[in-house]
Design a protein around this motif. Structure first.
Motif, mmCIF file in Angstrom:
data_model
loop_
_atom_site.group_PDB
_atom_site.id
_atom_site.type_symbol
_atom_site.label_atom_id
_atom_site.label_comp_id
_atom_site.label_asym_id
_atom_site.label_seq_id
_atom_site.Cartn_x
_atom_site.Cartn_y
_atom_site.Cartn_z
ATOM 1 N N LEU A 147 -7.810 -13.208 8.692
ATOM 2 C CA LEU A 147 -7.478 -13.444 10.100
ATOM 3 C C LEU A 147 -8.426 -14.488 10.551
ATOM 4 O O LEU A 147 -9.647 -14.364 10.231
ATOM 5 N N PRO A 148 -8.192 -15.257 11.596
ATOM 6 C CA PRO A 148 -9.205 -16.138 12.181
ATOM 7 C C PRO A 148 -10.226 -15.568 12.979
ATOM 8 O O PRO A 148 -11.111 -16.001 12.969
ATOM 9 N N GLN A 149 -9.954 -14.469 13.656
ATOM 10 C CA GLN A 149 -10.684 -13.731 14.451
ATOM 11 C C GLN A 149 -10.189 -12.260 14.716
ATOM 12 O O GLN A 149 -9.116 -11.973 14.255
ATOM 13 N N SER A 150 -10.993 -11.547 15.576
ATOM 14 C CA SER A 150 -10.350 -10.270 15.854
ATOM 15 C C SER A 150 -9.163 -10.251 16.940
ATOM 16 O O SER A 150 -9.457 -11.090 18.050
ATOM 17 N N PRO A 151 -7.762 -9.955 16.756
ATOM 18 C CA PRO A 151 -6.839 -10.049 17.884
ATOM 19 C C PRO A 151 -7.221 -9.102 18.890
ATOM 20 O O PRO A 151 -7.940 -8.196 18.807
ATOM 21 N N LEU A 152 -6.376 -9.116 19.834
ATOM 22 C CA LEU A 152 -6.353 -8.107 20.852
ATOM 23 C C LEU A 152 -5.720 -7.228 20.184
ATOM 24 O O LEU A 152 -4.721 -7.160 19.493
ATOM 25 N N ASP A 153 -6.025 -5.960 20.838
ATOM 26 C CA ASP A 153 -5.620 -4.662 20.338
ATOM 27 C C ASP A 153 -3.837 -4.631 20.517
ATOM 28 O O ASP A 153 -3.457 -5.212 21.438
ATOM 29 N N ASP A 154 -3.369 -4.225 19.423
ATOM 30 C CA ASP A 154 -1.778 -4.343 19.600
ATOM 31 C C ASP A 154 -1.165 -3.654 20.829
ATOM 32 O O ASP A 154 -0.479 -4.248 21.525
ATOM 33 N N MET A 155 -1.696 -2.499 21.221
ATOM 34 C CA MET A 155 -1.131 -1.690 22.295
ATOM 35 C C MET A 155 -1.675 -2.480 23.500
ATOM 36 O O MET A 155 -0.870 -2.413 24.682
ATOM 37 N N ALA A 156 -2.806 -3.278 23.428
ATOM 38 C CA ALA A 156 -3.345 -3.894 24.635
ATOM 39 C C ALA A 156 -2.157 -5.171 25.175
ATOM 40 O O ALA A 156 -1.751 -5.326 26.111
ATOM 41 N N ALA A 157 -1.850 -5.879 23.818
ATOM 42 C CA ALA A 157 -0.968 -6.983 23.948
ATOM 43 C C ALA A 157 0.352 -6.277 24.388
ATOM 44 O O ALA A 157 1.138 -7.018 25.440
ATOM 45 N N PHE A 158 0.800 -5.038 23.999
ATOM 46 C CA PHE A 158 2.035 -4.533 24.462
ATOM 47 C C PHE A 158 1.920 -4.311 25.961
ATOM 48 O O PHE A 158 2.923 -4.634 26.682
ATOM 49 N N HIS A 159 0.922 -3.555 26.442
ATOM 50 C CA HIS A 159 0.822 -3.400 27.866
ATOM 51 C C HIS A 159 0.776 -4.698 28.791
ATOM 52 O O HIS A 159 1.409 -4.639 29.927
ATOM 53 N N VAL A 160 0.299 -5.723 28.166
ATOM 54 C CA VAL A 160 0.442 -6.999 29.038
ATOM 55 C C VAL A 160 1.965 -7.526 29.287
ATOM 56 O O VAL A 160 2.459 -7.750 30.177
ATOM 57 N N VAL A 161 2.653 -7.656 28.081
ATOM 58 C CA VAL A 161 3.991 -8.046 28.098
ATOM 59 C C VAL A 161 4.748 -6.813 28.844
ATOM 60 O O VAL A 161 5.697 -7.553 29.620
ATOM 61 N N PHE A 162 4.567 -5.701 28.678
ATOM 62 C CA PHE A 162 5.346 -4.595 29.546
ATOM 63 C C PHE A 162 4.960 -4.767 30.843
ATOM 64 O O PHE A 162 6.013 -4.643 31.738
ATOM 65 N N GLY A 163 3.685 -4.994 31.324
ATOM 66 C CA GLY A 163 3.265 -5.107 32.816
ATOM 67 C C GLY A 163 4.039 -5.940 33.661
ATOM 68 O O GLY A 163 4.585 -5.587 34.761
ATOM 69 N N LYS A 164 4.405 -7.219 32.798
ATOM 70 C CA LYS A 164 5.041 -8.480 33.419
ATOM 71 C C LYS A 164 6.576 -7.864 33.720
ATOM 72 O O LYS A 164 6.958 -8.520 34.893
ATOM 73 N N THR A 165 7.121 -6.854 33.238
ATOM 74 C CA THR A 165 8.692 -6.608 33.290
ATOM 75 C C THR A 165 8.811 -5.795 34.363
ATOM 76 O O THR A 165 9.691 -5.398 34.820
ATOM 77 N N VAL A 166 7.621 -4.784 34.779
ATOM 78 C CA VAL A 166 7.930 -3.682 35.633
ATOM 79 C C VAL A 166 8.570 -4.261 37.064
ATOM 80 O O VAL A 166 9.398 -3.540 37.630
ATOM 81 N N PRO A 167 8.034 -5.291 37.919
ATOM 82 C CA PRO A 167 9.028 -5.511 39.099
ATOM 83 C C PRO A 167 10.225 -5.873 38.850
ATOM 84 O O PRO A 167 10.854 -5.649 39.915
ATOM 85 N N ASP A 168 10.814 -6.366 37.784
ATOM 86 C CA ASP A 168 12.070 -6.525 37.640
ATOM 87 C C ASP A 168 13.072 -5.428 37.003
ATOM 88 O O ASP A 168 14.008 -5.451 37.258
ATOM 89 N N VAL A 169 12.429 -4.542 36.353
ATOM 90 C CA VAL A 169 12.944 -3.604 35.552
ATOM 91 C C VAL A 169 12.788 -2.053 36.165
ATOM 92 O O VAL A 169 13.666 -1.141 36.247
ATOM 93 N N SER A 170 11.471 -1.948 36.433
ATOM 94 C CA SER A 170 11.158 -0.502 36.670
ATOM 95 C C SER A 170 10.370 -0.060 37.778
ATOM 96 O O SER A 170 9.855 0.911 38.054
ATOM 97 N N LEU A 171 10.544 -1.146 38.762
ATOM 98 C CA LEU A 171 9.920 -1.117 40.119
ATOM 99 C C LEU A 171 10.394 0.366 40.838
ATOM 100 O O LEU A 171 9.630 0.941 41.552
#
Length: 342
Positions: A57-81
């Motif tokens: 890989l070109p460098q160390s990626p963001l932890d898989d679960m950290a990336a998941f949390h960023v994507v998940f967090g965006k959805t909260v105001p519209d899905v699970s507020l």
């Protein structure tokens, strides 16, 4: 005209509806530093640029679960507020590594709705995609959420419950371009156990435990810009502040290092259940079960399917009672695919 957003309620969702979530987020090395401060995460691929480059890989990626949390967090105001609880996950795939400097945004499609018999809540099913600045999908997953109704007199919609895969097939998994474990350094990774050392049906007690602190949960939930009321406003959960399920997932994944240090990359999420609520003061311990294994056509890389169970006490390897219900000490039951050197 009201300027504030009260969030969507159950009657506001309809099948086929597409939700474009605010706000895009550029991730940096700061996310990695905070993630590793919040959780005992030690997988080498996410800790060292040099280890990642040696793995193709070109460098160390963001932890898989950290990336998941960023994507998940965006959805909260519209899905699970206005959610009562996040109920489960399915068909999750990590499609591309996320690197510092990438900008992530999220979009979701409503794929199912079903009102509960009490007439006060309903379950909403959404398929979410996380996209980077090049409009490339970096991950996708389905989740279903129990959401309050605002107007109890609103008629129940036609029930639509999507048919979801019980588990991803190995061919569904996407292995990052360039990944190569043929020269894998087991000493630097922390354990000698490779893919061929694990047997289907094997269970692993990860031994270590971490007590959940309220301040750390609040920091983590804000870091992912998760605005769900049950995590912040005690008037919505008088018995205590509900710990974000993703916080439990990340803690459990990090604790699984002891025994699964070489399960480097999470690439598939087959299913998951937050079996019982977690509150500050609970001590999380974990165990895993090997559910399946699969060869890949990538040099040195094998896929392993794991059940990861987080508990708040009790004996390891206990999951459900005689009635098939989760034991009261079970916090998380997560079924996922990871990549491991053969």
């Amino acid at each position: 005209m009201a300027k504030t957003n009260p969030g969507r309620f159950f009657e506001d969702y309809s099948v086929g509806q597409v939700l474009h979530h605010a706000v895009p987020r550029t991730v940096t090395d700061g996310e990695r530093a905070l993630y590793h401060a919040l959780y005992p995460a030690r997988h080498a691929l996410y800790s060292s640029d040099e280890f990642a480059r040696a793995s193709g890989l070109p460098q160390s990626p963001l932890d898989d679960m950290a990336a998941f949390h960023v994507v998940f967090g965006k959805t909260v105001p519209d899905v699970s507020l206005n959610a009562v609880a996040n109920l489960g996950y399915a068909e999750g795939r990590w499609l591309k590594p996320v690197y510092p400097g990438d900008t992530l945004r999220s979009e979701s499609e409503v794929i199912g709705v079903k009102q509960n018999s009490n007439g006060k809540t309903g379950v909403v099913y959404v398929r979410t995609r996380g996209l980077n600045q090049r409009d490339e999908a970096v991950m996708e997953y389905v989740r279903w959420v129990m959401v309050r109704k605002s107007d109890l007199s609103t008629a129940a919609p036609e029930a639509v419950v999507p048919q979801l895969k019980k588990a991803l097939e190995p061919g569904d998994l996407v292995i990052p371009k360039g990944l190569d474990f043929s020269n894998y350094d087991f000493t630097q990774a922390g354990e000698a156990h490779r893919w061929s050392d694990y047997e289907i049906g094997e269970k692993i007690d990860h031994v270590d435990g971490v007590t959940v602190e309220e301040a750390e949960h609040m920091l983590a939930t804000r870091l992912w810009q998760n605005t769900a009321k049950v995590h912040f406003d005690l008037t919505f959960r008088p018995e205590g502040r509900l710990i974000y399920g993703g916080h439990v997932i990340s803690m459990a994944r990090a604790l699984s290092f002891n025994g699964l240090a070489n399960a480097q990359m999470v690439v598939g999420l087959n299913g998951g259940a937050h079996a019982n609520p977690c509150f500050a003061g609970d001590t999380i311990k974990t165990w895993s079960e090997v559910l399946d294994k699969a060869e890949t056509d990538v040099p040195g890389v094998g896929a392993i399917r794991l059940r990861l169970v987080a508990t708040k006490g009790g004996e390891p390897f206990e999951l459900k009672n005689e009635d098939g219900r989760y034991m009261p000490n079970i916090l998380l039951d997560l079924d996922y695919w990871a990549l491991m050197p053969v």
